[in-house]
Scaffold this active site. Sequence first.
Site, PDB file in Angstrom:
ATOM      1  N   SER A 229     -21.450  29.965  79.044  1.00  0.00           N
ATOM      2  CA  SER A 229     -22.131  31.035  79.781  1.00  0.00           C
ATOM      3  C   SER A 229     -23.217  31.673  78.909  1.00  0.00           C
ATOM      4  CB  SER A 229     -21.133  32.100  80.248  1.00  0.00           C
ATOM      5  OG  SER A 229     -20.458  32.670  79.150  1.00  0.00           O
TER       6      SER A 229
ATOM      7  N   SER B  67     -15.014  44.043  65.806  1.00  0.00           N
ATOM      8  CA  SER B  67     -16.330  44.592  65.473  1.00  0.00           C
ATOM      9  C   SER B  67     -16.166  45.927  64.775  1.00  0.00           C
ATOM     10  CB  SER B  67     -17.122  44.791  66.769  1.00  0.00           C
ATOM     11  OG  SER B  67     -18.216  45.633  66.539  1.00  0.00           O
TER      12      SER B  67
ATOM     13  N   TYR C 275     -18.154  47.607  75.808  1.00  0.00           N
ATOM     14  CA  TYR C 275     -17.994  46.467  74.898  1.00  0.00           C
ATOM     15  C   TYR C 275     -17.089  46.865  73.723  1.00  0.00           C
ATOM     16  CZ  TYR C 275     -19.019  43.786  70.728  1.00  0.00           C
ATOM     17  OH  TYR C 275     -18.880  43.094  69.558  1.00  0.00           O
TER      18      TYR C 275
ATOM     19  N   LYS D 157     -13.042  45.794  72.345  1.00  0.00           N
ATOM     20  CA  LYS D 157     -12.602  45.354  71.006  1.00  0.00           C
ATOM     21  C   LYS D 157     -11.405  46.185  70.550  1.00  0.00           C
ATOM     22  CE  LYS D 157     -15.562  42.051  70.519  1.00  0.00           C
ATOM     23  NZ  LYS D 157     -15.099  40.665  70.647  1.00  0.00           N
TER      24      LYS D 157
ATOM     25  N   ARG E 283     -27.976  49.717  58.475  1.00  0.00           N
ATOM     26  CA  ARG E 283     -26.864  48.863  58.913  1.00  0.00           C
ATOM     27  C   ARG E 283     -26.456  47.945  57.768  1.00  0.00           C
ATOM     28  NH1 ARG E 283     -27.032  52.029  62.228  1.00  0.00           N
ATOM     29  NH2 ARG E 283     -27.218  51.885  64.484  1.00  0.00           N
TER      30      ARG E 283
HETATM   31  N1  UDP Z   1     -33.452  48.193  66.495  1.00  0.00           N
HETATM   32  C1  UDP Z   1     -34.812  48.428  66.618  1.00  0.00           C
HETATM   33  N2  UDP Z   1     -35.521  47.639  67.478  1.00  0.00           N
HETATM   34  C2  UDP Z   1     -34.965  46.653  68.219  1.00  0.00           C
HETATM   35  C3  UDP Z   1     -33.571  46.409  68.072  1.00  0.00           C
HETATM   36  C4  UDP Z   1     -32.843  47.202  67.210  1.00  0.00           C
HETATM   37  O1  UDP Z   1     -35.364  49.310  65.975  1.00  0.00           O
HETATM   38  O2  UDP Z   1     -35.665  45.994  68.999  1.00  0.00           O
HETATM   39  C5  UDP Z   1     -32.677  49.019  65.557  1.00  0.00           C
HETATM   40  C6  UDP Z   1     -31.532  49.758  66.206  1.00  0.00           C
HETATM   41  O3  UDP Z   1     -31.979  50.985  66.723  1.00  0.00           O
HETATM   42  C7  UDP Z   1     -30.568  49.910  65.042  1.00  0.00           C
HETATM   43  C8  UDP Z   1     -30.812  48.662  64.194  1.00  0.00           C
HETATM   44  O4  UDP Z   1     -32.083  48.157  64.602  1.00  0.00           O
HETATM   45  O5  UDP Z   1     -30.922  51.022  64.280  1.00  0.00           O
HETATM   46  C9  UDP Z   1     -29.790  47.564  64.401  1.00  0.00           C
HETATM   47  O6  UDP Z   1     -29.660  47.335  65.797  1.00  0.00           O
HETATM   48  P1  UDP Z   1     -28.795  46.161  66.378  1.00  0.00           P
HETATM   49  O7  UDP Z   1     -28.813  46.284  67.874  1.00  0.00           O
HETATM   50  O8  UDP Z   1     -29.239  44.875  65.791  1.00  0.00           O
HETATM   51  O9  UDP Z   1     -27.335  46.455  65.808  1.00  0.00           O
HETATM   52  P2  UDP Z   1     -26.329  47.701  66.057  1.00  0.00           P
HETATM   53  O10 UDP Z   1     -27.138  48.921  66.324  1.00  0.00           O
HETATM   54  O11 UDP Z   1     -25.480  47.306  67.184  1.00  0.00           O
HETATM   55  O12 UDP Z   1     -25.611  47.829  64.783  1.00  0.00           O
END
Ligand code: UDP
Length: 338
Positions: free
Chosen positions: A34, A124, A149, A153, A231
Site C-alpha cells: 500500500s 516511535s 498516529y 504507537k 531533531r
Molecule cells: N520541516 C520543515 N519543512 C518541511 C518538513 C519538515 O521545516 O517541509 C521541519 C519540521 O517542522 C520539523 C523538522 O523539519 O521541525 C523535522 O520534521 P519531520 O516531519 O521530518 O519530523 P518530525 O517533526 O516528525 O520529527
Amino acid sequence: MSILVTGGAGYIGSHTVVELLELGKEVVIIDDLSNASSKVIDRIENITGKRPAFYQLDVKDKNALRTVFEKEDIESAIHFAAFKAVGESVQKPGLYYENNLMGILALVEVMLEFDVKKIVFSSSATVYGSFNPSPYKEDMPVGVPTSPYGQTKVMCEQILRDIYVADNNWSISLLRYFNPIGAHESGLIGEDPSGIPNNLMPFIAQVAVGKREFLNIFGDDYDTEDGTCVRDYIHVVDLARGHVKALGKLDQDKQVYTYNLGSGKGTSVLELVNTFVQVTGVEVPYKIAPRRAGDLPVFYANADKALAELNWTTEKSIEDMCRDTWNWQSKNPNGYQG
Ligand code: UDP
C-alpha cells in the site's frame, strides 16, 4: 528458521531485511504494497545476492497470515507494517486506529497460534509526548502524543506489554525511533514517499533533484540556537542494525525491552539543509514559513541504554545521511517508479 518482516518492502523494513540477509539470516517479507513497491524485492536481491520470500498480503488478514506461518518456518517477527503519516492520521483517525491496531492484534494472535513468541516492534519517539524533557530516556513515563498516529504507537506498546504480563514466554522489544533518514549506500533502496513529502529530508531531496521549487522551513523563531527545530536524525542503516541487535537480545532473557534508537545528538533544520548543500554541492532554495502545528522545538534521544545493553550505537554522520540520501534520490528521481 526464518524471521518474518511485516512491512519489509517499506523504507525501514527493506533496509533491515538487507542487514539480516547480509548476516545469513532467512527472511520472509509480508507487505501489502500500500506504500511500497514490489521492485524493492528485486533491489534487495541485487544488493545481497539473496531473494527473500515475499507474500503480498495485508497483515490484518489473519487467514492469509496463517497460510504464511503454515508454509514457512517462522521463529520471530519484526513488525513494521503500519500507516505512518502524522498529518493524515489527524485527518483520518479511524483509518489509523483500525489499520495499526488491527494489524498488530492479528499478527500476535497468529503468532500465538503457531507458538512464535519473539517480536520486535517498530515504535516511535512520539510516545514520549510533549511534556517529557529532552533527551528522552526509556524509563520516562509514556506521554500523550499529539496525533492519532502517535497514539497507535502508545497503544501497540501497551498491547505488547500486556501480552507479556499474560504470558512470560514472550520476548518483546519496543524500538523507539527518532528521525530516520538516508539510504543504503548502493543507492538501490531508499525512502520513496507518495505525493508531497511530509518529512524534512525527503522534501530537501526532492527540491535538490528539481521536483519541487523550494523548501518551506516551518518556523525560525523557536528557542533554539538558529531558531529552527532540532531533531535527532539517524541513518536508516544504523537503525536497521539496531533491529538486528534487538532481535538477538530476545534470545537472552524473555522480557519486554524498550530502547531508543537515536544518535543522542540534535541537529537543526537549517544545519541539515546546510550540510546537504555542502556535501552534495546542490542548491536547496528555501523560504521561512509559519510554524507547523504540533511541532516540538527540540527532541533527541538519550541513547545510552541501547549502547549498554545491545552494544549498538550510531556509526554514520549527518554528512553520510545527506550523501546517501542524494545518491538514492539522484539515481532514482522518481523513486521506484523511475
Ligand atoms: N520541516 C520543515 N519543512 C518541511 C518538513 C519538515 O521545516 O517541509 C521541519 C519540521 O517542522 C520539523 C523538522 O523539519 O521541525 C523535522 O520534521 P519531520 O516531519 O521530518 O519530523 P518530525 O517533526 O516528525 O520529527
